[in-house]
Motif scaffolding. Sequence first.
Motif, PDB file in Angstrom:
ATOM      1  N   GLN A   1       0.808  -1.216   0.000  1.00 58.19           N
ATOM      2  CA  GLN A   1       0.000   0.000   0.000  1.00 58.19           C
ATOM      3  C   GLN A   1       0.848   1.276   0.000  1.00 58.19           C
ATOM      4  O   GLN A   1       0.312   2.382   0.012  1.00 58.19           O
ATOM      5  N   GLY A   2       2.170   1.136   0.001  1.00 54.99           N
ATOM      6  CA  GLY A   2       3.048   2.301  -0.013  1.00 54.99           C
ATOM      7  C   GLY A   2       3.144   3.027   1.303  1.00 54.99           C
ATOM      8  O   GLY A   2       3.577   4.188   1.353  1.00 54.99           O
ATOM      9  N   LEU A   3       2.786   2.352   2.406  1.00 51.89           N
ATOM     10  CA  LEU A   3       2.741   3.031   3.697  1.00 51.89           C
ATOM     11  C   LEU A   3       4.121   3.378   4.247  1.00 51.89           C
ATOM     12  O   LEU A   3       4.248   4.293   5.067  1.00 51.89           O
ATOM     13  N   PHE A   4       5.147   2.656   3.815  1.00 52.54           N
ATOM     14  CA  PHE A   4       6.503   2.934   4.296  1.00 52.54           C
ATOM     15  C   PHE A   4       7.262   3.907   3.381  1.00 52.54           C
ATOM     16  O   PHE A   4       8.381   4.307   3.699  1.00 52.54           O
ATOM     17  N   ASP A   5       6.669   4.257   2.259  1.00 52.64           N
ATOM     18  CA  ASP A   5       7.423   4.988   1.234  1.00 52.64           C
ATOM     19  C   ASP A   5       7.985   6.312   1.721  1.00 52.64           C
ATOM     20  O   ASP A   5       9.085   6.715   1.319  1.00 52.64           O
ATOM     21  N   SER A   6       7.257   7.020   2.580  1.00 49.42           N
ATOM     22  CA  SER A   6       7.696   8.353   2.987  1.00 49.42           C
ATOM     23  C   SER A   6       8.841   8.328   3.980  1.00 49.42           C
ATOM     24  O   SER A   6       9.514   9.347   4.183  1.00 49.42           O
ATOM     25  N   GLN A   7       9.097   7.177   4.610  1.00 51.47           N
ATOM     26  CA  GLN A   7      10.135   7.131   5.634  1.00 51.47           C
ATOM     27  C   GLN A   7      11.347   6.294   5.238  1.00 51.47           C
ATOM     28  O   GLN A   7      12.422   6.470   5.807  1.00 51.47           O
ATOM     29  N   VAL A   8      11.199   5.391   4.286  1.00 58.69           N
ATOM     30  CA  VAL A   8      12.306   4.506   3.911  1.00 58.69           C
ATOM     31  C   VAL A   8      13.064   5.103   2.739  1.00 58.69           C
ATOM     32  O   VAL A   8      12.485   5.461   1.705  1.00 58.69           O
ATOM     33  N   ILE A   9      14.375   5.221   2.907  1.00 56.74           N
ATOM     34  CA  ILE A   9      15.236   5.835   1.885  1.00 56.74           C
ATOM     35  C   ILE A   9      16.218   4.789   1.376  1.00 56.74           C
ATOM     36  O   ILE A   9      16.791   4.031   2.144  1.00 56.74           O
ATOM     37  N   GLY A  10      16.398   4.751   0.074  1.00 56.82           N
ATOM     38  CA  GLY A  10      17.354   3.823  -0.500  1.00 56.82           C
ATOM     39  C   GLY A  10      18.778   4.151  -0.093  1.00 56.82           C
ATOM     40  O   GLY A  10      19.099   5.289   0.270  1.00 56.82           O
ATOM     41  N   VAL A  11      19.649   3.151  -0.161  1.00 59.99           N
ATOM     42  CA  VAL A  11      21.060   3.324   0.177  1.00 59.99           C
ATOM     43  C   VAL A  11      21.855   3.386  -1.117  1.00 59.99           C
ATOM     44  O   VAL A  11      21.731   2.490  -1.961  1.00 59.99           O
ATOM     45  N   PRO A  12      22.647   4.425  -1.315  1.00 62.76           N
ATOM     46  CA  PRO A  12      23.398   4.553  -2.565  1.00 62.76           C
ATOM     47  C   PRO A  12      24.238   3.307  -2.866  1.00 62.76           C
ATOM     48  O   PRO A  12      24.906   2.771  -1.983  1.00 62.76           O
TER      49      PRO A  12
END
Length: 389
Positions: free
Chosen positions: A185-196
Amino acid sequence: MNTAVIVDVVRTPVGRGKPGGALSGVHPVDLSAHVLRTVLERNGLESGQIDDVIWGCVSQVGDQSMNVARQSVLAAGFDETVPATTIDRQCGSSQQAAHFAAQGVIAGAYDIVIAGGVESMSRVPLGSSAHGGAPSEGLRERYPDGLVNQGISAELIAGHWGLSRTDLDTYAAASHRRAADAWAQGLFDSQVIGVPGVDLAVDETVRAGTTVAGLSGLNPAFRTDETAARFPGLDWRITAGNSSPLTDGASAVLIMSEQKAAALGLRPRARFHAFAVVGDDPIMMLTGPIPATRRVLDRAGMSIDAIDAYEVNEAFASVPLAWAHELHADPARLNPWGGAIALGHALGSSGTRLLGTLVGHLEASGARYGLQTMCEGGGMANATIIERL
């Protein structure tokens, strides 16, 4: 007194904490540095505005030694004037970091603090900081049979509360289902950031297809000839499947006074409402969240029914199940986006990971109050109540 507010929470995806895990090639200092830089960038801050960085980490040896917080601040490119400290409250280390940060703001000692934590269990294996250590004479006198590892404590809890293997596996399968649904549902999208440099967009440990039938085939993880002799009455039902997996990750929360947020034009997302930390029986060990919750509710003048969501760390399935039984808590409000059994438990970072999940859930659901509590090694627990703004 000042009001301490949460302005932002970020975390990396969680990687499997073993060689070959998605984040195993990233130094824990660099994992931390990435979330620290992201906090500044997302909120338009300069590093020199940060009064302190308070960082949780459990195994403070090897790549996580020498005050990993200060190394991370420097690796992130922060101004050299920004101080940092690393703390160890076992699994609750970054929750305690958030407590210290918020309490410092409330006391007027800080305007802006970043609290968080890191653990790379692939590079610094669980128990590394205990290698070579022997219990003191005073400790041996008080506990002549010795203390136990957390898996044994989880077994003791399951036995004491009469939790069957099916109860534990059913809870574990539900954790994976809830986590998979939240990700879908995209609920984590705003807090999880990819790692370069790392191809990992979601938590590596979530298994949407987990079933009770599949979990039932796993063997008990903590039964040995020695433990069976010491605890002859245990049924041995704790497995890798109803326990949290070893993981890598970092997380951070931006905490400041409400006045400072207003002056900077930043929107507070939640405020800290009450805090508690307790000690408890070091053999049962993982029961600490029960008295910690009672204490924080008492300090807040609230009942469990007034809390809209609870994040109770799933170190083992028996922990939240026993907690819910004792507190008469609504199961529907317990870890609604899944917990550590699915999302992983990168020890030093888990406290602020749970805090981010709690803030996100309160916002997504429009609810008001959230409670977070974590069991901790040695028989301790932190508890926090936050209020969505």
